[in-house]
Design a protein around this motif. Structure first.
Motif, PDB file in Angstrom:
ATOM      1  N   THR A  29      18.502   9.174 -19.318  1.00 56.64           N
ATOM      2  CA  THR A  29      17.176   9.538 -19.812  1.00 56.64           C
ATOM      3  C   THR A  29      16.473   8.392 -20.526  1.00 56.64           C
ATOM      4  O   THR A  29      15.247   8.419 -20.692  1.00 56.64           O
ATOM      5  CB  THR A  29      17.279  10.742 -20.762  1.00 56.64           C
ATOM      6  N   GLU A  32      13.896   3.430 -17.638  1.00 57.36           N
ATOM      7  CA  GLU A  32      12.497   3.565 -17.258  1.00 57.36           C
ATOM      8  C   GLU A  32      12.156   2.933 -15.910  1.00 57.36           C
ATOM      9  O   GLU A  32      10.982   2.873 -15.535  1.00 57.36           O
ATOM     10  CB  GLU A  32      11.605   2.942 -18.340  1.00 57.36           C
ATOM     11  N   ARG A  34      11.289   2.295 -12.122  1.00 52.16           N
ATOM     12  CA  ARG A  34      10.642   3.120 -11.115  1.00 52.16           C
ATOM     13  C   ARG A  34      10.800   2.480  -9.738  1.00 52.16           C
ATOM     14  O   ARG A  34      11.005   1.270  -9.633  1.00 52.16           O
ATOM     15  CB  ARG A  34       9.150   3.272 -11.444  1.00 52.16           C
ATOM     16  N   SER A  58      13.779   6.848  -3.146  1.00 52.02           N
ATOM     17  CA  SER A  58      14.638   7.974  -3.527  1.00 52.02           C
ATOM     18  C   SER A  58      15.228   7.832  -4.929  1.00 52.02           C
ATOM     19  O   SER A  58      15.809   8.780  -5.464  1.00 52.02           O
ATOM     20  CB  SER A  58      15.780   8.117  -2.522  1.00 52.02           C
ATOM     21  N   TYR A  59      15.085   6.653  -5.536  1.00 54.43           N
ATOM     22  CA  TYR A  59      15.720   6.421  -6.839  1.00 54.43           C
ATOM     23  C   TYR A  59      15.090   7.277  -7.938  1.00 54.43           C
ATOM     24  O   TYR A  59      13.873   7.432  -8.009  1.00 54.43           O
ATOM     25  CB  TYR A  59      15.615   4.952  -7.247  1.00 54.43           C
ATOM     26  N   ASN A  60      15.961   7.805  -8.804  1.00 51.77           N
ATOM     27  CA  ASN A  60      15.510   8.429 -10.046  1.00 51.77           C
ATOM     28  C   ASN A  60      16.602   8.244 -11.091  1.00 51.77           C
ATOM     29  O   ASN A  60      17.680   7.718 -10.787  1.00 51.77           O
ATOM     30  CB  ASN A  60      15.177   9.912  -9.832  1.00 51.77           C
ATOM     31  N   ASN A  61      16.335   8.634 -12.295  1.00 51.60           N
ATOM     32  CA  ASN A  61      17.289   8.428 -13.385  1.00 51.60           C
ATOM     33  C   ASN A  61      18.269   9.584 -13.569  1.00 51.60           C
ATOM     34  O   ASN A  61      18.929   9.677 -14.604  1.00 51.60           O
ATOM     35  CB  ASN A  61      16.529   8.195 -14.701  1.00 51.60           C
ATOM     36  N   ALA A  62      18.372  10.444 -12.550  1.00 53.63           N
ATOM     37  CA  ALA A  62      19.227  11.615 -12.676  1.00 53.63           C
ATOM     38  C   ALA A  62      20.693  11.310 -12.440  1.00 53.63           C
ATOM     39  O   ALA A  62      21.564  12.057 -12.882  1.00 53.63           O
ATOM     40  CB  ALA A  62      18.771  12.706 -11.714  1.00 53.63           C
ATOM     41  N   THR A  65      23.447   4.853  -9.760  1.00 54.07           N
ATOM     42  CA  THR A  65      23.101   4.313  -8.447  1.00 54.07           C
ATOM     43  C   THR A  65      23.767   2.960  -8.234  1.00 54.07           C
ATOM     44  O   THR A  65      23.770   2.124  -9.142  1.00 54.07           O
ATOM     45  CB  THR A  65      21.570   4.145  -8.344  1.00 54.07           C
TER      46      THR A  65
END
Length: 289
Positions: A29, A32, A34, A58-62, A65
């Motif tokens: 969380t 940052e 993107r 497709s990348y996000n911080n969930a 990676t």
């Protein structure tokens, strides 16, 4: 998918490097980063260095990676590598981040070659790139990889030898280990090498070669494709002999730390790049202990 790529798919389905772990996703969380492509600068040992970072849509911080560093060839550039190596396209499909470092003099310092100055700290540069990206992205620290073409393949070997605490596995192409350098990694490292039998720049059988640069460099001595495979079999303490695993590939799998050493050969192939998908299918199955 190429035939070579199929050879390294795991025999049974299981969680991939970009899949959430069984206990649920690891959220970052505080990160940052993107998706997108950006050119970045970083100071390493008083030198201003540059790299291009590609983050797939497709990348996000969930979830954590994987991160790959992709090194360009002698006399080319990070921009050239982005357009020609194929890793960006595979990253889009598989969901990993790629950093494309830019070499000083469009070259990488491997010890006896290939930058004009032997003082260039390219291993330190690679470490700094990983540190900076990891500070901004949700990076899986157990799945950081290096790949590269020609002189960039030599850089991937250098990181296996000198930064095994960070890089889980490497995939060099069109380059071999050098007789003039010492390789004593802190742990066994999985290696996936791709070579052409009619390479006029890096001789498949090994021996002396002079890097094709605009400034004078002493000749370097290659161990050869087979010699490099055997070198890594020795480093990884592999047992037995190399076995044929199909699609002009052979290697060792009974090695310390569940590592592998693989050589894929293009019969009558020249000084060419590799199949990025096949490389990724190998790399993604190896993690830091």
């Amino acid at each position: 998918m190429s035939p070579v790529a199929m050879a390294f798919n795991p025999p049974t389905p299981g969680p991939g490097p970009t899949d959430p772990p069984p206990d649920g996703p690891v959220a970052c969380t505080d990160k940052e980063l993107r998706p997108g492509e950006t050119t970045r600068t970083i100071n390493v040992g008083g030198q201003r260095r540059e790299y291009v970072l590609y983050v797939p849509a497709s990348y996000n911080n969930a979830s954590e990676t994987p991160l790959m560093l992709d090194f360009h060839a002698l006399m080319t550039s990070a921009d050239y590598q982005i357009s020609n190596s194929g890793t960006r396209e595979v990253a889009d499909e598989e969901g990993f981040i790629v950093a494309y470092p830019q070499g000083i003099n469009n070259a990488w310092n491997l010890g006896p070659c290939c930058t004009e100055s032997r003082a260039v700290d390219d291993v330190g540069f690679a470490r700094a790139v990983v540190e900076e990206v990891s500070a901004e992205a949700c990076v899986d620290e157990k799945r950081i990889y290096a790949t590269g073409y020609s002189n960039g393949g030599g850089m991937a070997y250098s990181l296996a030898c000198r930064a095994a605490d960070i890089f889980a596995a490497v995939a060099p192409a069109a380059f071999d280990m050098l007789e003039e350098t010492t390789c004593e990694p802190s742990r066994p490292v999985s290696v996936f090498a791709a070579r052409g039998t009619r390479d006029s720049i890096v001789p498949f059988e090994g021996g002396e070669s002079t890097p094709p640069t605009r400034y004078r460099l002493d000749p370097i001595t290659f161990l050869g494709a087979e010699g490099s495979l055997e070198k890594w079999a020795d480093i990884n303490n592999c047992s037995g002999t190399a076995t044929d695993i199909g699609n002009n590939c052979k290697g060792y799998s009974n090695c310390d730390g569940d590592t592998e050493a693989v050589l894929c050969t293009a019969n009558r192939g020249g000084h060419k790049a590799w199949d990025a998908e096949a490389s990724w299918n190998f790399l993604k199955n190896h993690t830091l202990p």
